[in-house]
Scaffold this motif. Structure first.
Motif, short mmCIF file in Angstrom:
data_model
loop_
_atom_site.label_atom_id
_atom_site.label_comp_id
_atom_site.label_asym_id
_atom_site.label_seq_id
_atom_site.Cartn_x
_atom_site.Cartn_y
_atom_site.Cartn_z
N ASP A 135 -6.43 0.67 -5.28
CA ASP A 135 -7.64 0.11 -4.68
C ASP A 135 -7.44 -1.35 -4.30
OD1 ASP A 135 -8.98 2.48 -4.93
OD2 ASP A 135 -9.80 2.00 -6.92
N LYS A 136 -6.69 -2.06 -5.16
CA LYS A 136 -6.49 -3.48 -4.91
C LYS A 136 -5.64 -3.71 -3.66
CE LYS A 136 -4.82 -7.69 -7.19
NZ LYS A 136 -4.25 -8.26 -8.44
N VAL A 137 -4.53 -2.94 -3.55
CA VAL A 137 -3.65 -3.13 -2.39
C VAL A 137 -4.31 -2.63 -1.11
CG1 VAL A 137 -1.53 -3.12 -3.74
CG2 VAL A 137 -2.42 -0.97 -2.85
N ALA A 195 -7.57 -2.86 -0.49
CA ALA A 195 -8.51 -3.92 -0.10
C ALA A 195 -7.76 -5.09 0.52
CB ALA A 195 -9.30 -4.36 -1.33
N ASN A 196 -6.58 -5.37 -0.04
CA ASN A 196 -5.76 -6.46 0.51
C ASN A 196 -5.34 -6.15 1.93
OD1 ASN A 196 -4.12 -8.96 0.30
ND2 ASN A 196 -2.42 -7.48 0.43
N GLU A 208 4.27 -6.57 -5.21
CA GLU A 208 2.92 -6.88 -5.69
C GLU A 208 2.51 -5.86 -6.74
OE1 GLU A 208 0.15 -9.31 -6.19
OE2 GLU A 208 1.25 -9.73 -4.37
N ASP A 209 1.40 -6.07 -7.29
CA ASP A 209 0.82 -5.13 -8.26
C ASP A 209 0.55 -3.81 -7.56
OD1 ASP A 209 -1.52 -3.83 -9.78
OD2 ASP A 209 -0.81 -5.41 -11.15
N TYR A 255 0.84 -1.21 0.00
CA TYR A 255 0.00 0.00 0.00
C TYR A 255 0.87 1.26 0.00
CZ TYR A 255 -3.77 3.21 1.31
OH TYR A 255 -4.67 4.23 1.33
N ASP A 273 -1.85 -1.46 -8.09
CA ASP A 273 -3.18 -0.87 -8.15
C ASP A 273 -3.61 -0.47 -6.73
OD1 ASP A 273 -6.34 -1.49 -7.87
OD2 ASP A 273 -5.85 -0.56 -9.81
#
Length: 727
Positions: A164-166, A168-169, A159-160, A120, A162
């Motif tokens: 929003d994705k990180v 949420a993770n 990691e990727d 993040y 993105d």
């Protein structure tokens, strides 16, 4: 010296303010919080109310409750005032959080949290870097490229990117771990307005991460004003949207604060002085009116005590304890009032001056004027006037308000700030304004042997400070040990003839003050026989220079018995019995008869008093002596100088009178006038300037009415003419 630390306490055992219960309840509430959503708590309190100390005790309570808990909360202290990367506070926060959580990364769930935060944080920094590049802000690019690139690469590798994705993770990992993280952000009110805005933007964006509890410490009013200044919004409403649960620090009870202050003050004074002089009645008034209104927090207590300790260590022998604490309090907590007082010495120390009384007869208008001045300085005028009225008698509403502690003598005795010569010491550590230190005066009263007493008072007189010294001794008469009374009075009587008799209008001279002082000191001797033998001993050892001063002193005793002058004066105490007075008179007559056999006394100090007493007690011998010496022309001139009496008007004009009854019995007015005119003016300098002025005054008043007075300036003009025309 030990100063009271302003450092926050670390444990409940150090608590002085009764915050333990509140802190434990708050710590328990945080520990037992079982909600999965993020939580923002606000701890609100004024600056100095112990917010940091409370947070320390909260942490201690959380650690205590979770001592055997495998999933004990992790405490993270985030210090926003240390950050310089103001354009990426959120990234800095998560970087700080990642570093501190890595300390607990031995647990598998913590490793997952750290990895998710890395992702993040890396994505956030990449977003920042790309926004810089796209905006072509080259100055910022030059400042941040390596830092942002490093964070981006670290996040990209993990990691990727993105966002929003990180995010949420990270939320999933936090929920799964069930690890409670407590983020404490203290002293938000100490930040700049922009920094305060950034902190709340941070909390607004990340405050909903699960299992993270934010504890924000601040002064509500300071933060609201800051938010309003940078957002143009209602600061209170903005806070309500961010802070879900507010905790107001309980107001500190005044009695408890008073107890802490007085205890600390007592301990401080004991380290400096074994026996401080404190007027309990006055101290009570000073504390109520000058100190307690301004002490609101423990920080106030510590700051005042620390400053007082430094100042009092230097000045305790030359200042009043009560006034020093009062002035130190406003120096620290209300410096504008302290500075105003320091600038207005002439007003504040003029309580007893004639000119001041004339200038401020309308007390109500005067107080109104001061009221307005204090108001302009932003000072609570009611409290300010009470402060001034307590320390400076001039501010009392009327004379009836002034108790004994407001008298001039008491102000001097206790070394209060209202004493003009001592005033500057309270503001500039300037002991040079005190002509004779209280240390020397106390030594004079209590310690010095005979020779040192004589040397010290002679030096003080030679330095022109004898009047101040006598005033100090008069104010301290009641403190003179009984065994020292006789020694001090005899020394002063023996050197009295050296003191100045000059004085301002309505003011006593040093000579006259010393006479009163000796009378007061001898009065303190309880045994009348002891008083008699003291006076007798001094009298038996006098020389011709002391004849006049001892005559004046004996005359005071005569008046108390209603002798010589034919009436009884209002003198508090007859020092000796009438029989002892008669014995003293016989000794005086014997001494003056003995001295005049071989020495001329026409030019001694107070010749007129010596001759007056001699004439009253042994008229024939006195007149025979005077008639004999007046056969010499020069002695006629000395005689008229000796009997002259000084007058001073209310506009400070002055001159000399020559009452007829003092000389007509022995020599005519015409003869004196002729002898002055015939006197060889080339010999004028054999007389003092004062005596030259007396001679000129006699000449100028010769053919005038008895009520006519010659001004000293006019007489001096004639003296200069004599000198210019001498042949």
């Amino acid at each position: 010296m030990n100063y009271n630390s302003d450092k926050a306490i670390e444990s409940s055992e150090q608590d002085l303010l009764g915050r333990v219960t509140f802190s434990k309840q708050l710590g328990e509430a945080i520990y037992k919080y079982d909600g999965k959503d993020g939580l923002v708590l606000g701890v609100f309190g004024k600056w100095g109310t112990g917010k940091t100390s409370i947070l320390n005790m909260v942490v201690n309570e959380i650690n205590y409750l979770s001592d055997n808990d495998d999933d004990s909360p992790i405490i993270v202290n985030f210090s926003p005032w240390n950050y310089s990367d103001k354009d990426n506070l959120i990234g800095i926060f998560f970087e700080d959080l990642r570093i501190k959580l890595k300390l607990h990364s031995n647990k598998e769930n913590m490793k997952q949290i750290v990895k998710a935060i890395d992702q993040y944080s890396g994505a956030l920094n990449l977003l920042l870097y790309t926004s810089i590049v796209s905006s072509q802000n080259w100055i910022i690019m030059l400042k941040y490229p390596l830092k942002c690139l490093y964070r981006y690469i670290r996040g990209k590798i993990l990691e990727d990117n993105d966002l929003d994705k990180v995010k949420a993770n990270l939320e999933r990992v936090l929920i799964k771990s069930r690890q409670k993280i407590v983020v404490i952000i203290d002293d938000i009110d100490r930040l700049t307005n922009t920094q305060i805005r950034d902190i709340f933007q941070l909390v607004k964006q990340v405050g909903n991460f699960p299992n993270i509890i934010y504890v924000l410490s601040m002064d509500r009013e300071v933060v609201c004003r800051a938010l309003e200044s940078v957002h143009d919004i209602d600061g209170a409403e903005y806070l309500e949207k961010i802070v879900q649960i507010p905790f107001e620090i309980p107001a500190l009870l005044k009695p408890r604060l008073r107890e802490i202050f007085l205890t600390n003050l007592e301990n401080t004074v004991k380290t400096i002085s074994d026996n401080p002089k404190i007027d309990q009645s006055y101290w009570s008034e000073v504390f109520t009116n000058c100190i307690e209104p301004y002490i609101e927090t423990l920080r106030d207590v510590n700051r005042v005590i620390n400053t007082f300790q430094f100042r009092y260590k230097i000045l305790y022998e030359e200042t009043a304890f009560e006034d020093m604490v009062a002035l130190t309090t406003i120096e620290v907590l209300k410096p504008q009032l302290y500075q105003w007082i320091g600038r207005n010495k002439d007003l504040l120390c003029s309580t007893y001056s004639h000119s001041f009384s004339a200038l401020f007869r309308d007390k109500s208008n005067y107080r109104t004027s001061i009221h307005e001045e204090l108001k302009k300085l932003g000072i609570n005028t009611d409290i300010g006037i009470k402060f001034l009225s307590t320390l400076f008698p001039v501010f009392a509403n009327d004379i009836d308000e002034r108790s004994v502690r407001y008298t001039s003598s008491n102000i001097r005795e206790t070394m209060r700030v209202a004493q003009e010569e001592r005033f500057d010491s309270y503001f500039m550590f300037d002991l040079g304004g005190i002509p004779v230190s209280r240390y020397i005066i106390n030594s004079y009263i209590n310690i010095l042997p005979l020779d040192d007493l004589i040397d010290t008072i002679t030096e003080i007189n030679n330095n022109g400070n004898i009047e101040y010294f006598i005033d100090e001794l008069r104010s301290l008469v009641d403190t003179i040990p009984e065994k020292r009374l006789g020694l001090l009075s005899s020394v002063i009587l023996n050197v009295l003839h050296k003191f100045s008799q000059n004085s301002q209008f309505y003011m006593l001279s040093a000579y006259t003050k010393a006479e009163f002082l000796v009378y007061d000191i001898i009065s303190k001797i309880n045994d009348e026989n002891g008083r008699y033998h003291l006076i007798k001993s001094v009298l038996e050892n006098i020389n011709k220079e002391q004849l006049g001063t001892l005559a004046s002193f004996i005359n005071r005793i005569e008046l108390s018995h209603g002798r010589l002058a034919g009436k009884e004066e209002h003198i508090e105490k007859q020092l000796i019995t009438l029989q002892h007075l008669i014995d003293i008179e016989l000794i005086y007559v014997s001494k003056i008869n003995e001295i005049t056999q071989s020495e001329a006394i026409i030019d001694i100090r107070d010749f007129h008093m010596a001759f007056y007493l001699w004439e009253c007690l042994d008229k024939d011998r006195a007149r025979t002596y005077l008639n004999y010496i007046l056969k010499e022309d020069n002695n006629i001139l000395k005689f008229i100088c000796a009997i002259g009496s000084k007058w001073t008007s209310d506009n400070n004009d002055s001159g000399w009178d020559f009452p007829l009854e003092k000389y007509l019995t022995y020599i005519s007015k015409d003869t004196i006038y002729e002898k002055i005119q015939e006197f060889d003016k080339r010999q004028l300098n054999t007389f003092t300037l004062e005596d030259q002025i007396k001679l000129a005054s006699f000449v100028l008043s010769y053919d005038k009415s008895e009520s006519y007075r010659v001004d000293e300036k006019e007489a001096l003009k004639l003296v200069n003419e004599w000198k210019d025309n001498k042949s």
